[in-house]
Design a protein around this motif. Structure first.
Motif, mmCIF file in Angstrom:
data_model
loop_
_atom_site.group_PDB
_atom_site.id
_atom_site.type_symbol
_atom_site.label_atom_id
_atom_site.label_comp_id
_atom_site.label_asym_id
_atom_site.label_seq_id
_atom_site.Cartn_x
_atom_site.Cartn_y
_atom_site.Cartn_z
ATOM 1 N N MET A 75 11.249 8.974 -12.646
ATOM 2 C CA MET A 75 10.385 7.937 -12.138
ATOM 3 C C MET A 75 9.245 7.729 -13.139
ATOM 4 O O MET A 75 8.614 8.672 -13.563
ATOM 5 C CB MET A 75 9.828 8.366 -10.778
ATOM 6 C CG MET A 75 8.848 7.390 -10.217
ATOM 7 S SD MET A 75 8.266 7.781 -8.561
ATOM 8 C CE MET A 75 7.282 9.217 -8.856
ATOM 9 N N THR A 76 9.039 6.497 -13.465
ATOM 10 C CA THR A 76 7.917 6.196 -14.355
ATOM 11 C C THR A 76 6.654 5.963 -13.532
ATOM 12 O O THR A 76 6.712 5.467 -12.414
ATOM 13 C CB THR A 76 8.194 4.928 -15.188
ATOM 14 O OG1 THR A 76 8.513 3.856 -14.305
ATOM 15 C CG2 THR A 76 9.331 5.153 -16.161
ATOM 16 N N ARG A 77 5.545 6.359 -14.092
ATOM 17 C CA ARG A 77 4.272 6.145 -13.408
ATOM 18 C C ARG A 77 3.752 4.763 -13.768
ATOM 19 O O ARG A 77 3.793 4.352 -14.915
ATOM 20 C CB ARG A 77 3.259 7.200 -13.831
ATOM 21 C CG ARG A 77 3.612 8.554 -13.316
ATOM 22 C CD ARG A 77 2.543 9.546 -13.756
ATOM 23 N NE ARG A 77 2.808 10.824 -13.162
ATOM 24 C CZ ARG A 77 2.118 11.324 -12.144
ATOM 25 N NH1 ARG A 77 1.115 10.653 -11.650
ATOM 26 N NH2 ARG A 77 2.422 12.490 -11.644
ATOM 27 N N ARG A 78 3.261 4.086 -12.777
ATOM 28 C CA ARG A 78 2.670 2.771 -12.989
ATOM 29 C C ARG A 78 1.276 2.768 -12.389
ATOM 30 O O ARG A 78 1.000 3.474 -11.431
ATOM 31 C CB ARG A 78 3.500 1.692 -12.317
ATOM 32 C CG ARG A 78 4.874 1.587 -12.917
ATOM 33 C CD ARG A 78 5.637 0.473 -12.297
ATOM 34 N NE ARG A 78 6.980 0.447 -12.864
ATOM 35 C CZ ARG A 78 7.781 -0.562 -12.771
ATOM 36 N NH1 ARG A 78 7.423 -1.634 -12.118
ATOM 37 N NH2 ARG A 78 8.971 -0.515 -13.312
ATOM 38 N N THR A 79 0.444 1.964 -12.957
ATOM 39 C CA THR A 79 -0.921 1.897 -12.433
ATOM 40 C C THR A 79 -1.038 0.884 -11.313
ATOM 41 O O THR A 79 -2.027 0.873 -10.599
ATOM 42 C CB THR A 79 -1.913 1.537 -13.554
ATOM 43 O OG1 THR A 79 -1.507 0.307 -14.154
ATOM 44 C CG2 THR A 79 -1.945 2.632 -14.600
ATOM 45 N N SER A 80 -0.030 0.037 -11.156
ATOM 46 C CA SER A 80 -0.076 -0.944 -10.072
ATOM 47 C C SER A 80 1.309 -1.077 -9.457
ATOM 48 O O SER A 80 2.315 -0.752 -10.071
ATOM 49 C CB SER A 80 -0.556 -2.306 -10.589
ATOM 50 O OG SER A 80 0.359 -2.815 -11.529
ATOM 51 N N LEU A 81 1.337 -1.538 -8.247
ATOM 52 C CA LEU A 81 2.575 -1.715 -7.504
ATOM 53 C C LEU A 81 2.692 -3.182 -7.128
ATOM 54 O O LEU A 81 1.822 -3.721 -6.436
ATOM 55 C CB LEU A 81 2.546 -0.841 -6.246
ATOM 56 C CG LEU A 81 3.722 -0.926 -5.303
ATOM 57 C CD1 LEU A 81 4.979 -0.370 -6.000
ATOM 58 C CD2 LEU A 81 3.431 -0.109 -4.050
ATOM 59 N N LYS A 82 3.745 -3.824 -7.609
ATOM 60 C CA LYS A 82 3.933 -5.232 -7.292
ATOM 61 C C LYS A 82 4.378 -5.349 -5.834
ATOM 62 O O LYS A 82 5.335 -4.710 -5.414
ATOM 63 C CB LYS A 82 4.976 -5.852 -8.213
ATOM 64 C CG LYS A 82 5.178 -7.319 -7.969
ATOM 65 C CD LYS A 82 6.171 -7.920 -8.932
ATOM 66 C CE LYS A 82 6.331 -9.387 -8.623
ATOM 67 N NZ LYS A 82 7.334 -10.012 -9.452
ATOM 68 N N ILE A 83 3.664 -6.131 -5.064
ATOM 69 C CA ILE A 83 3.973 -6.314 -3.655
ATOM 70 C C ILE A 83 4.725 -7.632 -3.482
ATOM 71 O O ILE A 83 4.134 -8.706 -3.379
ATOM 72 C CB ILE A 83 2.693 -6.307 -2.784
ATOM 73 C CG1 ILE A 83 1.868 -5.057 -3.036
ATOM 74 C CG2 ILE A 83 3.067 -6.428 -1.313
ATOM 75 C CD1 ILE A 83 2.543 -3.764 -2.649
#
Length: 85
Positions: free
Chosen positions: A1-9
């Motif tokens: 799993m890659t870490r992301r700073t934001s989550l697209k909703i």
């Protein structure tokens, strides 16, 4: 799993979050933070997988498969063994 700073909703993700939020909420006026909703969903997924694995020794395959979801399920594969050797 890659870490992301934001989550697209996306619309679909928002619909799922709203449904999960209603389950996590303590009453109809409660609006739990998204982090609580996500934590509850992740915990449920992990515990469900553990429960299915533990039930494998106690229940027959047909019974366990009744609890499969679109996200998590147990499949049994049949195989043919050669008794020739």
């Amino acid at each position: 799993m890659t870490r992301r700073t934001s989550l697209k909703i996306t619309d679909e993700r928002q619909r799922l979050l709203d449904k999960a939020s209603a389950i996590v909420a303590s009453d109809q006026h409660d609006d739990p933070p998204m982090s609580d909703v996500l934590d509850a969903a992740l915990t449920h997924l992990i515990e469900s997988e553990e429960n299915i694995q533990n039930a494998r020794d106690e229940l027959d395959p047909e019974t366990i498969q009744r609890f499969n979801t679109s996200v998590l399920g147990l499949r049994y594969r049949t195989s043919v063994e050669s008794r020739w050797r």
